[in-house]
Enzyme design. Structure first.
Site, PDB file in Angstrom:
ATOM      1  N   THR A   9      -6.975  -2.777  -1.184  1.00 17.05           N
ATOM      2  CA  THR A   9      -6.936  -1.686  -2.158  1.00 17.05           C
ATOM      3  C   THR A   9      -5.500  -1.451  -2.623  1.00 17.05           C
ATOM      4  O   THR A   9      -4.556  -1.575  -1.844  1.00 17.05           O
ATOM      5  CB  THR A   9      -7.500  -0.379  -1.573  1.00 17.05           C
ATOM      6  OG1 THR A   9      -6.740  -0.004  -0.414  1.00 17.05           O
ATOM      7  CG2 THR A   9      -8.967  -0.546  -1.192  1.00 17.05           C
TER       8      THR A   9
ATOM      9  N   ASP B 269      -7.947  -1.579   3.519  1.00 20.75           N
ATOM     10  CA  ASP B 269      -7.765  -0.341   2.763  1.00 20.75           C
ATOM     11  C   ASP B 269      -6.341   0.147   2.992  1.00 20.75           C
ATOM     12  O   ASP B 269      -6.066   0.962   3.871  1.00 20.75           O
ATOM     13  CB  ASP B 269      -8.784   0.705   3.214  1.00 20.75           C
ATOM     14  CG  ASP B 269      -8.806   1.913   2.293  1.00 20.75           C
ATOM     15  OD1 ASP B 269      -8.050   1.925   1.300  1.00 20.75           O
ATOM     16  OD2 ASP B 269      -9.578   2.845   2.549  1.00 20.75           O
ATOM     17  N   ALA B 270      -5.429  -0.402   2.201  1.00 15.71           N
ATOM     18  CA  ALA B 270      -3.997  -0.162   2.401  1.00 15.71           C
ATOM     19  C   ALA B 270      -3.357   0.629   1.267  1.00 15.71           C
ATOM     20  O   ALA B 270      -2.272   1.176   1.420  1.00 15.71           O
ATOM     21  CB  ALA B 270      -3.271  -1.497   2.552  1.00 15.71           C
ATOM     22  N   LYS B 271      -4.015   0.641   0.114  1.00 12.88           N
ATOM     23  CA  LYS B 271      -3.556   1.376  -1.070  1.00 12.88           C
ATOM     24  C   LYS B 271      -2.088   1.081  -1.386  1.00 12.88           C
ATOM     25  O   LYS B 271      -1.287   1.978  -1.634  1.00 12.88           O
ATOM     26  CB  LYS B 271      -3.800   2.878  -0.910  1.00 12.88           C
ATOM     27  CG  LYS B 271      -5.280   3.213  -0.724  1.00 12.88           C
ATOM     28  CD  LYS B 271      -5.506   4.706  -0.557  1.00 12.88           C
ATOM     29  CE  LYS B 271      -6.980   4.999  -0.370  1.00 12.88           C
ATOM     30  NZ  LYS B 271      -7.515   4.538   0.933  1.00 12.88           N
ATOM     31  N   ARG B 272      -1.752  -0.200  -1.408  1.00  9.45           N
ATOM     32  CA  ARG B 272      -0.396  -0.617  -1.703  1.00  9.45           C
ATOM     33  C   ARG B 272      -0.164  -0.638  -3.211  1.00  9.45           C
ATOM     34  O   ARG B 272      -1.083  -0.491  -4.004  1.00  9.45           O
ATOM     35  CB  ARG B 272      -0.121  -2.002  -1.108  1.00  9.45           C
ATOM     36  CG  ARG B 272      -0.234  -2.080   0.412  1.00  9.45           C
ATOM     37  CD  ARG B 272       0.741  -1.146   1.115  1.00  9.45           C
ATOM     38  NE  ARG B 272       0.996  -1.543   2.492  1.00  9.45           N
ATOM     39  CZ  ARG B 272       0.476  -0.976   3.562  1.00  9.45           C
ATOM     40  NH1 ARG B 272      -0.358   0.020   3.417  1.00  9.45           N
ATOM     41  NH2 ARG B 272       0.782  -1.384   4.784  1.00  9.45           N
TER      42      ARG B 272
END
Length: 273
Positions: free
Chosen positions: A121, A94-97
């Site tokens: 993510t 869950d890094a939302k890059r």
């Protein structure tokens, strides 16, 4: 991991539970703090206690990056432990890059090739060339933010543009991208009434659903409107499971909380299948 392998695990375990491994040293049991790597030891205990009840683990990378190199090492040890001991578990970074193409490629390599996560993510605000580099990896999955569970989601995601909410345009557009079959989407449980609209656009995709439990989302409502023929849901719970106790019994208590959700999921699946 292929999508079919994930579906198979859901059917075998009668669960579509994802546990968020969001480790805060200020919240974990104090007796762990004397250990060399308390973050990893906490994760290991939670994983060993719950692995048969869940199909996915989702470390939020911010909780590891906050502790610098030691935190990143703990993350690496955690994903290696899962992959070596429980290879049937679907792992989510869950890094939302999300950045320009060559940068996204490097992010993808970091999570897919180095750390060997099954998925990551991403934020879609920069558009196609920020997401497609992630989609190029075979049997890896890109989980794109679509309609999130936070209060600020209404600032942009539900705004009307061209007579359509922005999140719907994001979903529609993403389907045109190369290798879009590797896409999954984040849709928050606190917005259960939107799942019907989401499913009109992406009927077959998996949805990662945060917000059940501590944030007040309803599992039954999410399943009623969001489940498809392949189940198509990963329901995430973090704080409600991993911080159910801060005592010596923390892992067993986490298992008890995970079991409650798994049993509810089992009943839902039995009614559907």
């Amino acid at each position: 991991m292929t999508t079919q392998q994930l579906i198979d695990q859901i059917r075998i375990k009668k669960s579509f539970l994802c546990v968020g491994l969001d480790v805060d040293l200020g919240k974990i049991p104090k007796h762990l703090l004397t250990l060399e790597d308390p973050i990893f030891e906490f994760n290991k205990a939670i994983i060993d206690a719950t692995h048969d009840l869940v199909v996915s683990y989702k470390p939020n990378t911010a909780f590891y990056e906050a502790y610098g190199l030691k935190g990143w090492t703990s993350l690496q040890k955690t994903i290696e432990y899962i992959n070596e001991n429980y290879p049937d578990i679907f792992t989510i970074a869950d890094a939302k890059r999300g950045d320009i193409g060559n940068t996204s490629t490097m992010y993808a390599k970091a999570f897919f090739e180095d750390l060997k996560f099954d998925s990551v993510t991403v934020a879609p605000y920069m558009g196609k060339d920020s997401v497609e580099p992630f989609l190029a990896f075979e049997n890896k999955h890109t989980i794109m933010l679509a309609l999130t569970s936070n209060e600020g989601a209404f600032d942009f995601q539900t705004l009307q543009t061209n007579q359509q909410e922005l999140y719907k345009q994001v979903l529609e557009t993403s389907k045109t991208w190369k290798n879009s079959s590797n896409l999954m989407y984040v849709v928050g449980a606190t917005k259960a009434e939107y799942f019907t609209e989401v499913r009109k656009i992406v009927p077959d995709s998996f949805l990662l659903v945060p917000g059940v439990g501590a944030q007040g989302g309803s599992l039954s409502e999410v399943c009623k409107y969001g489940m498809n023929d392949s189940i198509g849901l990963l329901i995430n719970s973090s704080r409600g499971i991993i911080y159910a106790s801060n005592g010596i019994d923390f892992a067993q208590t986490a298992r008890e909380e995970a079991l409650k959700i798994q049993q509810e999921m089992n009943a839902i699946l039995d009614a559907k299948l």
